[in-house]
Scaffold this motif. Sequence first.
Motif, short mmCIF file in Angstrom:
data_model
loop_
_atom_site.label_atom_id
_atom_site.label_comp_id
_atom_site.label_asym_id
_atom_site.label_seq_id
_atom_site.Cartn_x
_atom_site.Cartn_y
_atom_site.Cartn_z
N VAL A 146 -18.49 14.30 -41.56
CA VAL A 146 -17.20 13.66 -41.85
C VAL A 146 -16.43 14.61 -42.79
O VAL A 146 -16.87 14.91 -43.90
CB VAL A 146 -17.38 12.28 -42.51
N CYS A 147 -15.30 15.10 -42.30
CA CYS A 147 -14.54 16.12 -43.04
C CYS A 147 -13.63 15.48 -44.09
O CYS A 147 -13.41 14.27 -44.09
CB CYS A 147 -13.68 16.92 -42.06
N ARG A 148 -13.11 16.32 -44.97
CA ARG A 148 -12.20 15.84 -46.02
C ARG A 148 -10.98 15.16 -45.44
O ARG A 148 -10.41 14.26 -46.04
CB ARG A 148 -11.75 17.03 -46.89
N SER A 202 -16.31 16.63 -37.50
CA SER A 202 -16.49 17.94 -36.91
C SER A 202 -17.91 18.05 -36.34
O SER A 202 -18.88 17.75 -37.04
CB SER A 202 -16.25 19.02 -37.97
N ASP A 203 -18.02 18.46 -35.10
CA ASP A 203 -19.33 18.61 -34.45
C ASP A 203 -20.03 19.84 -35.04
O ASP A 203 -19.48 20.94 -35.02
CB ASP A 203 -19.11 18.79 -32.93
N VAL A 204 -21.22 19.63 -35.59
CA VAL A 204 -21.95 20.73 -36.23
C VAL A 204 -23.25 21.06 -35.50
O VAL A 204 -24.11 21.77 -36.01
CB VAL A 204 -22.25 20.43 -37.72
N ARG A 254 -14.74 21.09 -45.41
CA ARG A 254 -13.45 21.47 -46.00
C ARG A 254 -12.38 21.72 -44.95
O ARG A 254 -11.24 21.30 -45.09
CB ARG A 254 -13.61 22.74 -46.85
N SER A 255 -12.77 22.42 -43.90
CA SER A 255 -11.72 22.86 -42.96
C SER A 255 -11.21 21.74 -42.07
O SER A 255 -10.05 21.73 -41.68
CB SER A 255 -12.21 24.05 -42.12
N GLY A 256 -12.05 20.75 -41.76
CA GLY A 256 -11.59 19.59 -41.00
C GLY A 256 -11.12 19.96 -39.60
O GLY A 256 -11.63 20.89 -38.98
N GLY A 257 -10.16 19.17 -39.11
CA GLY A 257 -9.64 19.44 -37.77
C GLY A 257 -10.56 19.01 -36.66
O GLY A 257 -10.47 19.52 -35.54
#
Length: 300
Positions: A16-18, A23-25, A59-62
């Motif tokens: 879960v991004c900021r 984001s799929d990791v 951090r980067s999100g999107g």
Amino acid sequence: MRLVSFGDGGSRAGIVCRDGTISDVTDLIPSDLAPGKGALRRIIQGYDGLRDQLSERERSGGGVAFDSLVLSAPVSDPTKIVAAPVNYIDHMEEMQQLSHIDSLGVFLKAPSSLIGEGGTVRLPYSNRRFDQEGELCFVIGKQARNVKVEEADEYIFGYSVLLDITMRGGEDRSTRKSFDTFTPMGPWVITSDEVGSLDDLELRCWVNGSLRQDARVSDLIWGVPELVAYVSSVMTLFPGDVISTGTPKGVGQLADGDKIVVEISRVGRLSVSVSDLGATFSVTRGGSSVPNQLSSQQSG
Ligand code: MN
């Protein structure tokens, strides 16, 4: 960090991004890690080496919108789910039990009973009572055996919200609590560094908007470190294993169409629905082990 699982059987892991997206990791999982369907369990195994890359993704999100994914339980394939039977005094009283965890030890729930945020608990029988038990659970971060209470923190990866759905009666706990869909967990596992002290955590559980459970995690009879020490003295714990801490007073009967919400401060909020579609007649007779009158009235 808040980590989720999605895809077929939890085959994808996300962060879960900021910016609130996921984001799929899955692509970060090193190929030398033990195979298995559950992507997040492998992320946990390799976490020390992945931490910086995960933080960068956070951090980067999107990523994709949170609501666009069907989430699995955050750990979809733990080697085991260990649970505490009677670990709050007020729950011991409502169940009219004479003993608690320091007499009972712990029990196992089948990993196949896990479902994720937004899932549906399926009541298997039309002639038996089923209750909700809202609980704080934690996820093991590294292999653990005979851990000391004072070293327990090192073995905890993070925390999540769990529902220990329970059939009342005289069958063994492992039966009554292991029906498919009887362990909703999620929506994510949040790493322990973001939770901090458990002393002021509050747990609340609503069914159809009506508050049933309202407790402080500090009222646990055996706290999280004591559980790590005890369980690891019985069985080897592996990364991704789930330990649920037990439920406070306020368990109550479930029915078709119910909406259950459990919220634990700083940990998360888990929502599931209940269905009796396809329910049949119980082949075991059960017993008379139900909460006392006071609690039944509260639960409506
Ligand atoms: Mn329970």
